[in-house]
Scaffold this motif. Sequence first.
Motif, short mmCIF file in Angstrom:
data_model
loop_
_atom_site.label_atom_id
_atom_site.label_comp_id
_atom_site.label_asym_id
_atom_site.label_seq_id
_atom_site.Cartn_x
_atom_site.Cartn_y
_atom_site.Cartn_z
N THR A 1 6.06 -14.51 -9.81
CA THR A 1 6.06 -14.58 -8.35
C THR A 1 5.62 -13.25 -7.77
O THR A 1 5.79 -12.19 -8.39
CB THR A 1 7.46 -14.98 -7.80
N ASP A 2 5.06 -13.33 -6.57
CA ASP A 2 4.51 -12.17 -5.87
C ASP A 2 5.32 -11.99 -4.60
O ASP A 2 5.21 -12.77 -3.65
CB ASP A 2 3.04 -12.44 -5.55
N LEU A 3 6.17 -10.96 -4.55
CA LEU A 3 7.08 -10.76 -3.42
C LEU A 3 6.34 -10.38 -2.14
O LEU A 3 6.79 -10.73 -1.04
CB LEU A 3 8.11 -9.69 -3.78
N LYS A 4 5.24 -9.72 -2.26
CA LYS A 4 4.45 -9.38 -1.08
C LYS A 4 4.02 -10.65 -0.36
O LYS A 4 4.14 -10.77 0.86
CB LYS A 4 3.23 -8.55 -1.50
N GLN A 5 3.52 -11.60 -1.12
CA GLN A 5 3.06 -12.86 -0.54
C GLN A 5 4.24 -13.73 -0.08
O GLN A 5 4.21 -14.32 1.01
CB GLN A 5 2.21 -13.64 -1.55
N LEU A 6 5.26 -13.85 -0.90
CA LEU A 6 6.41 -14.67 -0.55
C LEU A 6 7.06 -14.21 0.76
O LEU A 6 7.37 -15.02 1.63
CB LEU A 6 7.45 -14.62 -1.68
N ILE A 7 7.27 -12.91 0.88
CA ILE A 7 7.94 -12.38 2.07
C ILE A 7 7.07 -12.57 3.30
O ILE A 7 7.55 -13.04 4.35
CB ILE A 7 8.27 -10.89 1.86
N LEU B 1 7.63 -6.19 -18.17
CA LEU B 1 6.63 -7.00 -18.85
C LEU B 1 6.62 -8.41 -18.27
O LEU B 1 7.68 -8.98 -17.99
CB LEU B 1 6.91 -7.07 -20.35
N ASP B 2 5.43 -8.97 -18.09
CA ASP B 2 5.37 -10.35 -17.58
C ASP B 2 5.67 -11.34 -18.69
O ASP B 2 5.47 -11.05 -19.87
CB ASP B 2 4.00 -10.62 -16.95
N ILE B 3 6.17 -12.52 -18.30
CA ILE B 3 6.60 -13.50 -19.30
C ILE B 3 5.44 -14.33 -19.83
O ILE B 3 5.62 -15.09 -20.78
CB ILE B 3 7.68 -14.45 -18.73
N ALA B 4 4.28 -14.20 -19.22
CA ALA B 4 3.13 -14.98 -19.69
C ALA B 4 2.43 -14.32 -20.86
O ALA B 4 2.18 -14.95 -21.90
CB ALA B 4 2.13 -15.19 -18.55
N ASN B 5 2.10 -13.03 -20.71
CA ASN B 5 1.34 -12.32 -21.74
C ASN B 5 2.11 -11.18 -22.38
O ASN B 5 1.61 -10.51 -23.28
CB ASN B 5 0.05 -11.76 -21.13
N ASN B 6 3.34 -10.94 -21.89
CA ASN B 6 4.15 -9.83 -22.38
C ASN B 6 3.43 -8.49 -22.18
O ASN B 6 3.50 -7.59 -23.01
CB ASN B 6 4.52 -10.02 -23.86
N GLU B 7 2.70 -8.41 -21.04
CA GLU B 7 1.97 -7.19 -20.71
C GLU B 7 2.66 -6.45 -19.57
O GLU B 7 3.41 -7.03 -18.77
CB GLU B 7 0.54 -7.54 -20.30
N GLU B 8 2.40 -5.15 -19.47
CA GLU B 8 3.06 -4.32 -18.46
C GLU B 8 2.64 -4.73 -17.05
O GLU B 8 1.46 -4.97 -16.78
CB GLU B 8 2.72 -2.85 -18.68
N ILE B 9 3.61 -4.79 -16.17
CA ILE B 9 3.37 -5.10 -14.76
C ILE B 9 3.21 -3.78 -14.01
O ILE B 9 4.11 -2.92 -14.05
CB ILE B 9 4.54 -5.91 -14.16
N THR B 10 2.09 -3.61 -13.32
CA THR B 10 1.81 -2.34 -12.65
C THR B 10 2.05 -2.40 -11.14
O THR B 10 2.04 -1.35 -10.48
CB THR B 10 0.35 -1.91 -12.89
N LYS B 11 2.27 -3.58 -10.59
CA LYS B 11 2.52 -3.71 -9.15
C LYS B 11 4.00 -3.97 -8.90
O LYS B 11 4.58 -4.89 -9.49
CB LYS B 11 1.70 -4.87 -8.56
N SER C 1 0.78 -1.24 0.00
CA SER C 1 0.00 0.00 0.00
C SER C 1 0.81 1.29 0.00
O SER C 1 0.30 2.32 -0.45
CB SER C 1 -0.94 0.02 1.22
N GLN C 2 2.04 1.27 0.50
CA GLN C 2 2.75 2.53 0.70
C GLN C 2 4.03 2.68 -0.12
O GLN C 2 4.46 3.80 -0.41
CB GLN C 2 3.09 2.70 2.19
N LEU C 3 4.64 1.56 -0.51
CA LEU C 3 5.91 1.64 -1.23
C LEU C 3 5.78 2.45 -2.52
O LEU C 3 6.63 3.32 -2.82
CB LEU C 3 6.42 0.23 -1.54
N GLN C 4 4.75 2.19 -3.28
CA GLN C 4 4.55 2.94 -4.54
C GLN C 4 4.41 4.43 -4.26
O GLN C 4 4.98 5.27 -4.98
CB GLN C 4 3.31 2.42 -5.25
N ALA C 5 3.67 4.79 -3.21
CA ALA C 5 3.48 6.22 -2.88
C ALA C 5 4.79 6.87 -2.50
O ALA C 5 5.05 8.04 -2.87
CB ALA C 5 2.47 6.34 -1.74
N ASP C 6 5.65 6.15 -1.75
CA ASP C 6 6.94 6.71 -1.37
C ASP C 6 7.84 6.94 -2.58
O ASP C 6 8.62 7.89 -2.62
CB ASP C 6 7.65 5.79 -0.36
#
Length: 594
Positions: free
Chosen positions: A320-326, A302-312, A185-190
């Motif tokens: 992989t999702d680092l928020k969940q992994l961590i 870009l993600d390797i599945a659809n070659n689309e922009e990653i916004t998170k 929630s806050q990293l992007q804002a910082d």
Amino acid sequence: MRTIKIDTYCKFIWWIMNIKKSALTLALASSLTLTACGGSSSNTPEPKKEELNTAPTNITLSNMAIAENLKTATLGNLTTVDANSNDTFSYSVSDARFVVTGSELKLAEGVELDFETEKTIEIEVTVTDSTSNKFTKAFTVEVTDTAEDTYNFDSKFITGESSVSYSGQIARHALIAELNHYIGSQLQADLDDGKLTDRQAILDKLNSFYNTSEEQYDNFPITFMTDTEQENIASISGSPKNLSSKIAGNDNKAMDQHKDWNNAGFAGWGETSSTTPEGLVNILFGQLADNAEQVILGSTRLDIANNEEITKIYLNADGTDLKQLIQKFLLMAVAYSQATDDYLDDANENKGLKSDFSQDGTKAYSKLEHQFDEGFGYFGASREYLAYNDNELSGKASDKDRAAWNKNHDTNGDKKFDLKSEVNFGNSVNAAKRDRGTAGNAMPTNYTKQIMEAFIAGRKILSDNAGTALTTEQFDALIAQRDIIVDGWERAIAATVVHYINDTKADLDKLGTDDFNFADTAKHFSELKGFALGLQFNPHSKISDEDFELFHTLIRNKPELQSENIEAYQADLIKARDIIAKALSFNAENVENW
């Protein structure tokens, strides 16, 4: 003798009393009985026949059962059957543990009963009436089992105080929650506000949650939830706490753990022993910092599945999702490891369940009580955990449930959530989710009940014997409860791993279609991996080292997102699921539907 008619006689008497009112006639009239003339004398009432006082003939008791562990409790009201309706009665009872006050049969002061040692009690009650007549009757009183459903225990050392304390564990739960909240929630804002301008600044910020300094700790606000009684981390636990010092391998008693995680044995991420638990945290922080640096540089990922922009920021291109992994890895490598391999373990003298039974300095608890509490604290359950249903604990309360109990409950009604007693964290919530997932199955699970009841039962053994060494029988009973706790906890985690295998496989079925969701797939795989990595930290695990390593070889460190390899990878996911299901003897229907 001449006979006088009654009518004539009565007229004669009337004439004497009303016409001839001399002293003689009045004396004569007052001595006559006039009943024959239909009257009576008001001065000489008929003598009352004396009532005979008979003995009572029966006693009834309004209630025949009493719960264990209650003090000065009333069993029921006594009623006497007696022919003398206005008589008075007093009572006595043959067992000195009971007294009668008025007509109430109750426990004597300070007395409490124990279902485990005495399920019925034979007593005799004697009633005595006002003329000392007696009647005695025998009663069989049932002692009922009480499921103590809250984790609350009074101190045996300081009157009026609680002996329960695990504030340090809640402080660490709060730090994990704060880190997760910040990443999401806050990293992007910082980054947008220019508060973080380079990779090192990003790493420093992440480490402020993980390896919190004393200065940071004292000024660490609570932001992951609102309306909390504690406004900052320091108000949970006064002495500074961090995550780094308690991750597997870093504890100051790390050599007492069942493996030397910092030198050998850590598996599941690359070759066994190629990194450490803290090393993995640094790897994941580094990946997150790399992603954030790309935002600073204005680069597009870009993600390797659809070659689309990653916004998170926390989503990696590899799926992989680092928020969940961590978050999930820290819940395991800190909370689960500390609970199962330290506070609830009995492998080392003067540690865990072999700690000193004596009072901990001047505190309200014994050292052993405190060790057990700390194990409970890492499970993350609120004190009244058993009062929730699975929907409420899972945050899924419907109209049929209680909205005020959705995840957390303001027990004392002060409109604030006490993080140390009224909030459910991490693994405790997760266990309810798995129970909820089997509710309609033939063999539904109840991990929440299994774990919490064993925590309460184990703590009761320690509370009842605080300040006294446990007998062999009592220690064995404590270990039995520990085994129930650890078994249920591992099953809840393993069931979660199965759940996310099922989700990941289902996500991959949609690859190449409009229904495929890259973020969902990354989330599900990363929750699977984070939880699964932690199963190795339990010294009592039913999963062998060989099976554990094979499992992670099959699921890998990232999901397979190339369509030509999907079918083989999905087959490997099922093989991995079968390893877990076999080790834990899971019901097949539950495995399919989690």
